[in-house]
Design an enzyme around this catalytic site. Structure first.
Site, PDB file in Angstrom:
ATOM      1  N   CYS A 194      39.597  45.606  33.755  1.00  0.00           N
ATOM      2  CA  CYS A 194      39.833  47.041  33.813  1.00  0.00           C
ATOM      3  C   CYS A 194      38.761  47.696  32.959  1.00  0.00           C
ATOM      4  O   CYS A 194      38.642  47.380  31.776  1.00  0.00           O
ATOM      5  CB  CYS A 194      41.235  47.352  33.280  1.00  0.00           C
ATOM      6  SG  CYS A 194      41.539  49.110  33.082  1.00  0.00           S
ATOM      7  N   HIS A 216      47.112  45.641  40.204  1.00  0.00           N
ATOM      8  CA  HIS A 216      46.444  44.950  39.109  1.00  0.00           C
ATOM      9  C   HIS A 216      47.520  44.411  38.179  1.00  0.00           C
ATOM     10  O   HIS A 216      48.608  44.973  38.096  1.00  0.00           O
ATOM     11  CB  HIS A 216      45.517  45.910  38.356  1.00  0.00           C
ATOM     12  CG  HIS A 216      44.210  46.145  39.058  1.00  0.00           C
ATOM     13  ND1 HIS A 216      42.996  46.074  38.425  1.00  0.00           N
ATOM     14  CD2 HIS A 216      43.937  46.423  40.354  1.00  0.00           C
ATOM     15  CE1 HIS A 216      42.022  46.320  39.303  1.00  0.00           C
ATOM     16  NE2 HIS A 216      42.562  46.542  40.475  1.00  0.00           N
ATOM     17  N   HIS A 226      47.720  47.393  46.512  1.00  0.00           N
ATOM     18  CA  HIS A 226      46.616  46.861  45.698  1.00  0.00           C
ATOM     19  C   HIS A 226      47.083  46.946  44.242  1.00  0.00           C
ATOM     20  O   HIS A 226      47.060  48.009  43.641  1.00  0.00           O
ATOM     21  CB  HIS A 226      45.370  47.709  45.944  1.00  0.00           C
ATOM     22  CG  HIS A 226      44.167  47.318  45.138  1.00  0.00           C
ATOM     23  ND1 HIS A 226      43.134  46.585  45.666  1.00  0.00           N
ATOM     24  CD2 HIS A 226      43.835  47.551  43.846  1.00  0.00           C
ATOM     25  CE1 HIS A 226      42.202  46.399  44.729  1.00  0.00           C
ATOM     26  NE2 HIS A 226      42.603  46.983  43.615  1.00  0.00           N
ATOM     27  N   ARG A 258      34.568  42.011  45.540  1.00  0.00           N
ATOM     28  CA  ARG A 258      34.265  43.420  45.257  1.00  0.00           C
ATOM     29  C   ARG A 258      34.873  43.816  43.900  1.00  0.00           C
ATOM     30  O   ARG A 258      34.170  44.000  42.924  1.00  0.00           O
ATOM     31  CB  ARG A 258      34.813  44.302  46.406  1.00  0.00           C
ATOM     32  CG  ARG A 258      34.250  45.710  46.441  1.00  0.00           C
ATOM     33  CD  ARG A 258      35.011  46.689  45.576  1.00  0.00           C
ATOM     34  NE  ARG A 258      36.430  46.718  45.850  1.00  0.00           N
ATOM     35  CZ  ARG A 258      37.316  47.298  45.061  1.00  0.00           C
ATOM     36  NH1 ARG A 258      36.939  47.889  43.946  1.00  0.00           N
ATOM     37  NH2 ARG A 258      38.613  47.276  45.356  1.00  0.00           N
ATOM     38  N   ASP A 259      36.191  43.857  43.849  1.00  0.00           N
ATOM     39  CA  ASP A 259      36.873  44.337  42.645  1.00  0.00           C
ATOM     40  C   ASP A 259      36.602  43.429  41.449  1.00  0.00           C
ATOM     41  O   ASP A 259      36.435  43.899  40.316  1.00  0.00           O
ATOM     42  CB  ASP A 259      38.380  44.404  42.921  1.00  0.00           C
ATOM     43  CG  ASP A 259      39.066  45.525  42.171  1.00  0.00           C
ATOM     44  OD1 ASP A 259      38.437  46.089  41.260  1.00  0.00           O
ATOM     45  OD2 ASP A 259      40.227  45.824  42.473  1.00  0.00           O
ATOM     46  N   ASN A 275      42.882  42.091  39.058  1.00  0.00           N
ATOM     47  CA  ASN A 275      43.788  42.076  40.208  1.00  0.00           C
ATOM     48  C   ASN A 275      44.855  40.994  40.033  1.00  0.00           C
ATOM     49  O   ASN A 275      44.672  40.056  39.266  1.00  0.00           O
ATOM     50  CB  ASN A 275      43.004  41.744  41.481  1.00  0.00           C
ATOM     51  CG  ASN A 275      41.994  42.803  41.838  1.00  0.00           C
ATOM     52  OD1 ASN A 275      40.804  42.632  41.621  1.00  0.00           O
ATOM     53  ND2 ASN A 275      42.461  43.908  42.370  1.00  0.00           N
TER      54      ASN A 275
HETATM   55 ZN    ZN Z   1      41.365  47.370  41.961  1.00  0.00          ZN
END
Ligand code: ZN
Length: 315
Positions: A246, A215, A213, A17-18, A255
């Site tokens: 980002c 990064h 979560h 996802r991310d 991440n």
């Molecule tokens: Zn994220």
């Protein structure tokens, strides 16, 4: 330091996802499912397989319902999805997702740019999502997680007031969140802030599971993990090879790296149930299919130390 029951820490893969949402390449559905199957076989038992956002905004996530259906064939895997609003939650429920990771931003500016609504409206939306899920029979009901993006700072507003994060965490918990996630969406966090904020949330919410979560945008990702462990956080998101980035900082890392997270945790005596050597092979599999993307991390490059031994749960 608070004791962590059975020394067990849960690591969750969010790269599908991310990671995939922040790169231009659109990964074919069959490859996504192959990735899920391989990483699950390596011991990662919670995978965020996509998000239910408008496909026009994120074409990379257009096949999320199909990925949920495929991933649900892996017995024992928690198949989670990100949902940004009620509409997304409805689609997630229809797709039979096992866990809904609701994400809203603490800062008004970031929330508005992401979901075009005020923070108060997003909190109200969360209440409706919990109500939607409670209509579903208990045996089929998805778990609902409440996630707060930009908890440690915002690219639009800069500093984010910690009391505001705490208040929103309490509001989501009172509305029925079964887990609270504090996200350092843009990599502004540091270990002192992590200890302070998660510590405050822990004192306020007692035993409710907390997840982090992080990064690694500015290189503090794993330091932040250690700080979070110190105050009782037991669940961590990461992506294989740190895939992603980002949107506000071209070229920035994404991440925290899953392989390095597992290595950190196991080296410190926490059990993740992940076979690190197998995980490194999954990384190679994914990297071969995303040749143009950057992959990060130390362990995959340097290899495991000779004396490395995984920790057994409950030890
Ligand atoms: Zn994220």
């Amino acid at each position: 330091m608070e004791a962590i029951a059975g020394n067990r820490i849960s690591v969750r893969e969010v790269g599908l996802r991310d990671g995939l949402q922040s790169i231009a390449t659109i990964m074919p559905s069959a490859v996504k499912l192959d990735w899920c199957g391989r990483e699950f076989a390596a011991g990662v038992s919670d995978i965020e397989v996509g998000s239910f956002v408008p496909p026009k905004l994120l074409p990379q996530m257009a096949d999320t319902a199909e990925i949920v259906a495929g991933a649900r064939k892996l017995p024992g895997l928690t198949v989670s999805v990100l949902v940004p609003n009620l509409k997304g939650a409805e689609r997630a429920v229809a797709a039979n997702a096992m866990k809904l990771n609701y994400a809203m931003s603490v800062s008004e500016g970031h929330n508005w740019s992401n979901v075009r609504r005020t923070v108060a409206d997003s909190v109200a939306d969360f209440g409706q999502i919990v109500a939607l899920c409670r209509q579903i029979d208990r045996s089929e009901r998805p778990v609902v997680s409440g996630g707060l993006a930009t908890s440690f700072g915002c690219t639009i507003e800069g500093e984010v007031d910690e009391s505001r994060v705490l208040r929103l965490a309490v509001e989501l918990a009172e509305l029925g969140a079964q887990e609270i996630v504090l996200a350092d969406t843009v990599g502004y966090g540091n270990p002192a802030a992590v200890r302070r904020l998660f510590g405050a949330v822990r004192r306020e919410l007692g035993d409710l599971p907390l997840a982090a979560h992080f990064h690694d945008t500015r290189g503090l990702g794993l330091a932040n993990v250690v700080a979070a462990l110190d105050v009782g956080v037991t669940r961590f998101d990461a992506s294989l090879g740190g895939l992603g980035g980002c949107p506000y900082a071209p070229g920035a890392t994404g991440n925290i790296v899953m392989e390095d997270l597992v290595f950190l945790l196991e080296s410190m005596g926490y059990s993740t149930s992940v076979d690190l050597a197998a995980l490194i092979e999954v990384r190679a599999f994914v990297q071969e299919r995303l040749e143009r993307e950057s992959f990060y991390g130390g362990i995959a490059k340097a290899g495991l130390p000779k004396h490395y031994r995984p920790v057994l749960a409950g030890g």
